[in-house]
Design an enzyme around this catalytic site. Structure first.
Site, PDB file in Angstrom:
ATOM      1  N   GLU A 114      -0.023   9.386  -2.554  1.00 46.45           N
ATOM      2  CA  GLU A 114       0.926   8.540  -2.017  1.00 46.45           C
ATOM      3  C   GLU A 114       0.667   7.418  -2.451  1.00 46.45           C
ATOM      4  O   GLU A 114      -0.618   6.737  -2.369  1.00 46.45           O
ATOM      5  CB  GLU A 114       1.028   8.498  -0.328  1.00 46.45           C
ATOM      6  N   ASP A 117      -2.984  12.192   1.259  1.00 43.38           N
ATOM      7  CA  ASP A 117      -2.372  11.193   1.898  1.00 43.38           C
ATOM      8  C   ASP A 117      -3.421  10.141   2.122  1.00 43.38           C
ATOM      9  O   ASP A 117      -4.215  10.494   3.241  1.00 43.38           O
ATOM     10  CB  ASP A 117      -1.541  11.505   2.971  1.00 43.38           C
ATOM     11  N   ASP A 121      -1.297  13.984   9.079  1.00 45.95           N
ATOM     12  CA  ASP A 121      -1.966  13.336   7.894  1.00 45.95           C
ATOM     13  C   ASP A 121      -1.903  14.899   6.727  1.00 45.95           C
ATOM     14  O   ASP A 121      -1.601  14.326   5.625  1.00 45.95           O
ATOM     15  CB  ASP A 121      -3.298  12.911   8.068  1.00 45.95           C
TER      16      ASP A 121
END
EC number: 3.1.21.10
Length: 182
Positions: free
Chosen positions: A69, A7, A141
């Site tokens: 992502e 991420d 996260d």
């Protein structure tokens, strides 16, 4: 198969590593790479720290594949550009480590994890905790990174099934059309 989820973020990048055996998911590791110790104006220094951190995680846990992502377009174009650069450092580290990279939007990950794409971060944390049977909630996260890895595990299984069906359809089509199986 071992999957590394990333991420990306310029200040905090989450990572999560899971093992997949059929339908079984097993937690391996998760955490964050923080660049807050480097001055805000030192963008190259922050990007190097991200690159080095992800390279170290990939080296330590030896994943077979990765999931990252996809950046969303923010209201503030400057923020979007900075996030894109952080993502670029992450992608470069993964490719440099020889890993295949799958990309998912936050919406796709949230939908895969909770059934709807507008899930709150707390819902992602709870689903990750349940699916990986963790004793506590991972940080936001790290939870997003683990969610990306889980999404890829499920998508990879679905893609393999689709490939099998496609191969079967090709074989049937070949028999029907040409009288031979290739």
């Amino acid at each position: 198969m071992r999957i590394l989820g990333i991420d990306p973020g310029l200040q905090t990048t989450g990572f999560g590593v899971i093992d997949v055996d059929g339908h079984r998911l097993a937690y391996v590791a998760s955490g964050t790479i923080r660049t807050t110790g480097i001055a805000l104006g030192d963008l190259p220094g922050r990007l190097k720290l991200l690159f080095d951190g992800i390279s170290e995680v990939a080296s330590r846990y030896q994943p077979d594949t990765s999931a990252v992502e996809i950046v969303f377009v923010n209201v503030n174009p400057q923020s979007t550009l900075l996030l894109g650069q952080a993502r670029g450092a992450a992608l470069t580290a993964l490719v440099n480590a020889g890993l295949p990279v799958a990309e998912y939007t936050a919406l796709q990950m949230k939908k895969a994890m909770t059934g709807h794409g507008r899930a709150a971060k707390s819902q992602i944390q709870e689903m990750v905790r349940r699916l990986l049977q963790l004793p506590g909630l991972p940080g936001t996260d790290a939870a997003d990174a683990l969610g990306l890895a889980i999404t890829h595990a499920h998508a990879g299984a679905a893609m393999s099934k689709m490939a099998e069906v496609t191969q079967l359809q090709r074989r049937q089509h070949a028999v029907y059309k040409g009288g031979r199986v290739y």
